[in-house]
Write an enzyme that holds these catalytic residues in place. Sequence first.
Site, PDB file in Angstrom:
ATOM      1  CG  HIS A   1      -2.087  -0.966   1.024  1.00 31.43           C
ATOM      2  ND1 HIS A   1      -3.122  -1.068   1.932  1.00 31.43           N
ATOM      3  CD2 HIS A   1      -2.355  -1.859   0.048  1.00 31.43           C
ATOM      4  CE1 HIS A   1      -3.976  -1.993   1.519  1.00 31.43           C
ATOM      5  NE2 HIS A   1      -3.525  -2.484   0.380  1.00 31.43           N
TER       6      HIS A   1
ATOM      7  CG  HIS B   1      -2.755 -12.412   6.714  1.00 31.99           C
ATOM      8  ND1 HIS B   1      -2.438 -11.977   5.448  1.00 31.99           N
ATOM      9  CD2 HIS B   1      -4.076 -12.714   6.682  1.00 31.99           C
ATOM     10  CE1 HIS B   1      -3.509 -12.011   4.680  1.00 31.99           C
ATOM     11  NE2 HIS B   1      -4.522 -12.461   5.407  1.00 31.99           N
TER      12      HIS B   1
ATOM     13  CG  ASP C   1      -6.460 -13.052  -5.659  1.00 31.52           C
ATOM     14  OD1 ASP C   1      -6.828 -13.097  -6.842  1.00 31.52           O
ATOM     15  OD2 ASP C   1      -5.602 -12.252  -5.238  1.00 31.52           O
TER      16      ASP C   1
END
Length: 547
Positions: free
Chosen positions: A17, A104, A500
């Site tokens: 980002h 994650h 996704d």
Amino acid sequence: MSTYGTLLKVTSFGESHGKAIGCVIDGFLPNVEINFDLIQRQLNRRRPNQSKLTSNRNEPDKLIVLSGFDENKTLGTPITFLINNEDVIKKNYSSFIDIPRPGHGDYTYFKKYNVKNKSGSSRFSGRETATRVAAGACIEQWLHTFYNCTIVCYVHSVGNIKLPEQVSKDFERNPPSRDLVDAHGAVKYHQGRGTFTDFFGNVYNANGEFLRGGEAAPEGATPADGTPTDGNPTDDPLANARERLSDPGECTLLQTRCPHPLTAVKICSYILKLKKAGDSIGGVATCIAHNVPVGIGEPIFEKMEAELGKIILSIPAVKGIEFGSGFDGTYMLGSDHNDLFGTLDVPEEGPCQRGWTLTDALDSKRGEVTPGGSRAQEGTSFEKDACHRSGHLSNLSGYPSNGSGNPPNGSDHPSNRSGNPPNRSDPRVDESTRETSPPSGEKLLVTTSNNCGGILAGITTGNNIVFRSAIKPVSSIQIEKETCNFFGEKCKLKVTGMHDCCILPRLPPIIEASTSIVIGDMILRQVAKYGHSKLPSVGSLSRSTRE
């Protein structure tokens, strides 16, 4: 670290980002012509928001060239590519800044750097892979021009939906082109009717069950495997399918990159159902490197498998890798698993460099290879003779209409307007001194099977390098789960954002690029020690025999 390589170094930078991501290639040869359109096409195959199967993050991933070139020719100085981040929505992550997302790297990132990842996955995001695609797509053009080396990756399975066993074996012997992977992996989805249409025009219901054959299905197509089983259709099925699928009208075009139409339809059906449920799924991708020079790879800790494993396992979500027979080889006897040696006899007229494997050369003695280099075997998912001929597919996936789906060579190179062979006069790589044949009295040995996956003792054999990568399910799911925040307090989390459901359709160009980077570095390391005389390859021998 963010750098891979010994002599050919690739460094990536940037966050998911941030303003941009990019890469630097250091140690690349001068005077190598590079077609930036080919790099962009590989980026397009990887980028998000391709279809309903992928993330809706709308990143065009336009390549920006900052340094290292005089027009389209390398200078030998560091090459720098930049890709802007244009679709960043940080507010999607504000609600769980104090909650490490399961699966994650939020928790481990915090423990290592003492910094909470406020938006996206920063350096650990799959967004980083766009940079290595740019680097690898540049390097592979050199590999193909100088060594006729080609690399293709495709989806082998998603969940428990996988390629038929015989089809998988055929692909590993005769790799499909990237054009074919994208053509056969494309599926039309009619959302209103809830139907799918495969490459051959066969129609399936929402569960991937066969309904009827399409008008454009070639003679011999059957619902059993979704592919032609006999005959040589006079019409060009690849060109016809491209025309049909490129203008879906009210339909949506889905891309699986699974080169078996029936399996591709089932994958589409499965992923769409999981996406609707807010869940995710993983799978397996197969990669094949063809015409890799014999003898590259460094003992002991930098074997070819070790280096490929290192870079492939650095791709987010990749949890395992196997070569050749892989774990299945543990169930075989040594008498079955050993790859026996034979000699390579290249016919004066016969299969072209692409689509021609070492075992094909040996089998040609027994008349098992057809004149076009194809192999008629029951259950194959395409007519190899037709699919590997030039001019059969304008370009669905990457390389221009040389029909191979691989970087162009010689006068076909799109950057070569004069029609002459590319400039190979670079003093650091003198092709005129390269010995393409073994010393007098010695034979280039090949293995009649390929359980080793093209590598023995960490060194390439000249056979196809074959490996499969295991991909875990995407961690960001829209199903609420109970977990803990950074303070040890129980809480519930439902991840929002642009993610996704399955990354397999976007993965092949990433693995292809990563493989190119490793092979490029290994070649330069070998050349630095022994020169080009120690780099025989099947492709070069094929050329020298015909010439």
